[in-house]
Design a protein around this motif. Structure first.
Motif, PDB file in Angstrom:
ATOM      1  N   ALA A 190      -1.674   3.970  -4.635  1.00 54.76           N
ATOM      2  CA  ALA A 190      -2.184   3.231  -5.788  1.00 54.76           C
ATOM      3  C   ALA A 190      -2.605   1.835  -5.352  1.00 54.76           C
ATOM      4  N   LEU A 191      -3.418   1.214  -6.194  1.00 55.27           N
ATOM      5  CA  LEU A 191      -3.943  -0.129  -5.978  1.00 55.27           C
ATOM      6  C   LEU A 191      -3.443  -0.993  -7.128  1.00 55.27           C
ATOM      7  N   VAL A 192      -2.844  -2.136  -6.810  1.00 52.60           N
ATOM      8  CA  VAL A 192      -2.292  -3.002  -7.844  1.00 52.60           C
ATOM      9  C   VAL A 192      -2.863  -4.412  -7.726  1.00 52.60           C
ATOM     10  N   PHE A 193      -3.502  -4.870  -8.790  1.00 52.35           N
ATOM     11  CA  PHE A 193      -4.005  -6.239  -8.859  1.00 52.35           C
ATOM     12  C   PHE A 193      -3.009  -7.079  -9.636  1.00 52.35           C
ATOM     13  N   GLU A 194      -2.832  -8.338  -9.211  1.00 57.72           N
ATOM     14  CA  GLU A 194      -2.007  -9.280  -9.957  1.00 57.72           C
ATOM     15  C   GLU A 194      -2.914 -10.346 -10.542  1.00 57.72           C
ATOM     16  N   THR A 195      -2.673 -10.711 -11.791  1.00 55.82           N
ATOM     17  CA  THR A 195      -3.435 -11.789 -12.408  1.00 55.82           C
ATOM     18  C   THR A 195      -2.519 -12.966 -12.711  1.00 55.82           C
ATOM     19  N   ASP A 196      -3.126 -14.110 -12.976  1.00 49.67           N
ATOM     20  CA  ASP A 196      -2.374 -15.259 -13.444  1.00 49.67           C
ATOM     21  C   ASP A 196      -2.414 -15.272 -14.969  1.00 49.67           C
ATOM     22  N   GLY A 197      -1.880 -16.309 -15.564  1.00 54.38           N
ATOM     23  CA  GLY A 197      -1.836 -16.378 -17.011  1.00 54.38           C
ATOM     24  C   GLY A 197      -3.178 -16.470 -17.675  1.00 54.38           C
ATOM     25  N   GLU A 198      -4.215 -16.845 -16.925  1.00 55.60           N
ATOM     26  CA  GLU A 198      -5.561 -16.937 -17.481  1.00 55.60           C
ATOM     27  C   GLU A 198      -6.382 -15.679 -17.237  1.00 55.60           C
ATOM     28  N   GLY A 199      -5.789 -14.682 -16.617  1.00 57.03           N
ATOM     29  CA  GLY A 199      -6.501 -13.433 -16.388  1.00 57.03           C
ATOM     30  C   GLY A 199      -7.269 -13.360 -15.092  1.00 57.03           C
ATOM     31  N   GLY A 200      -7.071 -14.317 -14.179  1.00 53.68           N
ATOM     32  CA  GLY A 200      -7.757 -14.274 -12.891  1.00 53.68           C
ATOM     33  C   GLY A 200      -6.939 -13.535 -11.858  1.00 53.68           C
ATOM     34  N   VAL A 201      -7.599 -12.719 -11.040  1.00 55.48           N
ATOM     35  CA  VAL A 201      -6.899 -11.959 -10.001  1.00 55.48           C
ATOM     36  C   VAL A 201      -6.504 -12.896  -8.862  1.00 55.48           C
ATOM     37  N   THR A 202      -5.224 -12.930  -8.545  1.00 60.96           N
ATOM     38  CA  THR A 202      -4.715 -13.814  -7.495  1.00 60.96           C
ATOM     39  C   THR A 202      -4.314 -13.081  -6.222  1.00 60.96           C
ATOM     40  N   ALA A 203      -4.091 -11.777  -6.319  1.00 59.90           N
ATOM     41  CA  ALA A 203      -3.678 -10.984  -5.157  1.00 59.90           C
ATOM     42  C   ALA A 203      -3.825  -9.511  -5.506  1.00 59.90           C
ATOM     43  N   TRP A 204      -3.872  -8.673  -4.467  1.00 63.59           N
ATOM     44  CA  TRP A 204      -3.837  -7.231  -4.701  1.00 63.59           C
ATOM     45  C   TRP A 204      -3.138  -6.559  -3.531  1.00 63.59           C
ATOM     46  N   ARG A 205      -2.652  -5.380  -3.814  1.00 63.84           N
ATOM     47  CA  ARG A 205      -1.964  -4.604  -2.791  1.00 63.84           C
ATOM     48  C   ARG A 205      -2.295  -3.137  -2.987  1.00 63.84           C
ATOM     49  N   ILE A 206      -2.163  -2.376  -1.925  1.00 64.87           N
ATOM     50  CA  ILE A 206      -2.493  -0.953  -1.984  1.00 64.87           C
ATOM     51  C   ILE A 206      -1.539  -0.204  -1.066  1.00 64.87           C
ATOM     52  N   GLY A 207      -1.070   0.934  -1.528  1.00 62.89           N
ATOM     53  CA  GLY A 207      -0.141   1.681  -0.695  1.00 62.89           C
ATOM     54  C   GLY A 207       0.559   2.788  -1.445  1.00 62.89           C
ATOM     55  N   LEU A 208       1.642   3.237  -0.861  1.00 61.52           N
ATOM     56  CA  LEU A 208       2.386   4.371  -1.401  1.00 61.52           C
ATOM     57  C   LEU A 208       3.513   3.912  -2.323  1.00 61.52           C
ATOM     58  N   PRO A 209       3.779   4.694  -3.357  1.00 56.66           N
ATOM     59  CA  PRO A 209       4.967   4.402  -4.157  1.00 56.66           C
ATOM     60  C   PRO A 209       6.206   4.878  -3.403  1.00 56.66           C
ATOM     61  N   PRO A 210       7.338   4.253  -3.581  1.00 56.18           N
ATOM     62  CA  PRO A 210       7.575   3.175  -4.533  1.00 56.18           C
ATOM     63  C   PRO A 210       7.199   1.798  -4.019  1.00 56.18           C
ATOM     64  N   GLN A 211       6.877   1.678  -2.715  1.00 56.21           N
ATOM     65  CA  GLN A 211       6.669   0.356  -2.133  1.00 56.21           C
ATOM     66  C   GLN A 211       5.520  -0.413  -2.765  1.00 56.21           C
ATOM     67  N   VAL A 212       4.451   0.264  -3.154  1.00 56.98           N
ATOM     68  CA  VAL A 212       3.319  -0.457  -3.742  1.00 56.98           C
ATOM     69  C   VAL A 212       3.704  -1.149  -5.042  1.00 56.98           C
ATOM     70  N   ASP A 213       4.796  -0.709  -5.650  1.00 57.85           N
ATOM     71  CA  ASP A 213       5.228  -1.305  -6.906  1.00 57.85           C
ATOM     72  C   ASP A 213       6.339  -2.345  -6.742  1.00 57.85           C
ATOM     73  N   TYR A 214       6.722  -2.649  -5.482  1.00 61.55           N
ATOM     74  CA  TYR A 214       7.686  -3.722  -5.256  1.00 61.55           C
ATOM     75  C   TYR A 214       7.042  -5.037  -5.664  1.00 61.55           C
ATOM     76  N   VAL A 215       7.551  -5.685  -6.673  1.00 58.02           N
ATOM     77  CA  VAL A 215       6.955  -6.928  -7.156  1.00 58.02           C
ATOM     78  C   VAL A 215       7.122  -8.063  -6.173  1.00 58.02           C
ATOM     79  N   GLU A 216       8.268  -8.134  -5.475  1.00 58.80           N
ATOM     80  CA  GLU A 216       8.510  -9.228  -4.537  1.00 58.80           C
ATOM     81  C   GLU A 216       8.263  -8.826  -3.087  1.00 58.80           C
ATOM     82  N   GLY A 217       7.434  -7.862  -2.846  1.00 56.03           N
ATOM     83  CA  GLY A 217       7.222  -7.414  -1.476  1.00 56.03           C
ATOM     84  C   GLY A 217       8.511  -6.813  -0.940  1.00 56.03           C
ATOM     85  N   CYS A 218       9.001  -7.328   0.190  1.00 51.67           N
ATOM     86  CA  CYS A 218      10.248  -6.819   0.757  1.00 51.67           C
ATOM     87  C   CYS A 218      11.462  -7.535   0.177  1.00 51.67           C
ATOM     88  N   SER A 219      11.254  -8.452  -0.729  1.00 49.98           N
ATOM     89  CA  SER A 219      12.382  -9.212  -1.266  1.00 49.98           C
ATOM     90  C   SER A 219      13.198  -8.411  -2.261  1.00 49.98           C
TER      91      SER A 219
END
Length: 219
Positions: A190-219
């Motif tokens: 899956a591909l996941v885009f992150e937006t800021d509070g104004e709706g602008g894309v600030t980052a994206w990630r792509i990969g396999l679940p469940p890792q692609v859904d880790y919000v804090e990366g490896c944290s």
């Protein structure tokens, strides 16, 4: 949020265009542990500050040349497919990705172009369970499969991926969202885009679940 010898084709294309952790360390944390970063792709806001703005690709502050469009895919990064080992990622990148290792066997960590510099990573490759499972991007010069980029608006992402987006509130940023896009080929990645509070894309990630859904990366 949660190395094949360098392939000449990828390396040559990149230059032609002028271009660890357990489940507890982000790509930026890797710098403190001798982890991530050199020259191929670049990124957006840190996983902890998804609303941070970033300079254009190859602008002062980034040491990574552009990655050829089409290199980052739902299958992996160039010839390094999701599920392959770290050495294959290093070979596909064709340059220094640091010497990060997991804090424990099979733990989560990132490979990223060196040196990281003050802005942290532009692109980073997550390894968990000794497998390549995810690519994180924070640079507006890199294009996700389907055309999405850092700097676009949520509306723009919705036009590109109509009917394939699952939106959810961001875990940490008020008014921000994550926009999860399914693989049109029917694959599990899956591909996941992150937006800021104004709706602008600030980052994206792509990969396999469940890792692609880790919000804090490896944290």
């Amino acid at each position: 949020m949660r190395r094949l010898t360098a392939l000449p084709a990828i390396a040559m294309l990149s230059f032609a265009l002028l271009a660890a952790c357990q489940r507890d360390a982000s790509p930026d944390d890797a710098q403190a542990t001798g982890s991530p970063a050199t020259p191929a792709a670049a990124g957006a806001a840190t996983p902890q500050t998804p609303d941070a703005r970033v300079p254009p690709a190859n602008a002062p502050g980034t040491n990574v040349p552009q990655v050829v469009d089409g290199t980052v895919t739902f299958g992996g990064f160039g010839p390094a497919m999701f599920g392959s080992d770290a050495e294959q990622v290093r070979m596909a990148w064709g340059n220094d990705l640091g010497d990060a290792t997991p804090a424990e066997p099979g733990g989560c960590y990132y490979l990223a172009p060196q040196p990281l510099g003050g802005r942290g990573y532009d692109i980073a490759f997550m390894i968990e369970g000794d497998r390549f499972v995810r690519t994180d991007v924070r640079n507006p010069g890199y294009t996700a499969p389907g055309g999405g980029k850092v700097g676009m608006t949520r509306d723009g992402i919705e036009r590109l991926y109509a009917g394939r987006i699952e939106a959810a509130p961001h875990k940490y940023v008020d008014g921000a969202q994550t926009l999860r896009v399914t693989d049109p080929g029917g694959g599990e990645s899956a591909l996941v885009f992150e937006t800021d509070g104004e709706g602008g894309v600030t980052a994206w990630r792509i990969g396999l679940p469940p890792q692609v859904d880790y919000v804090e990366g490896c944290s």
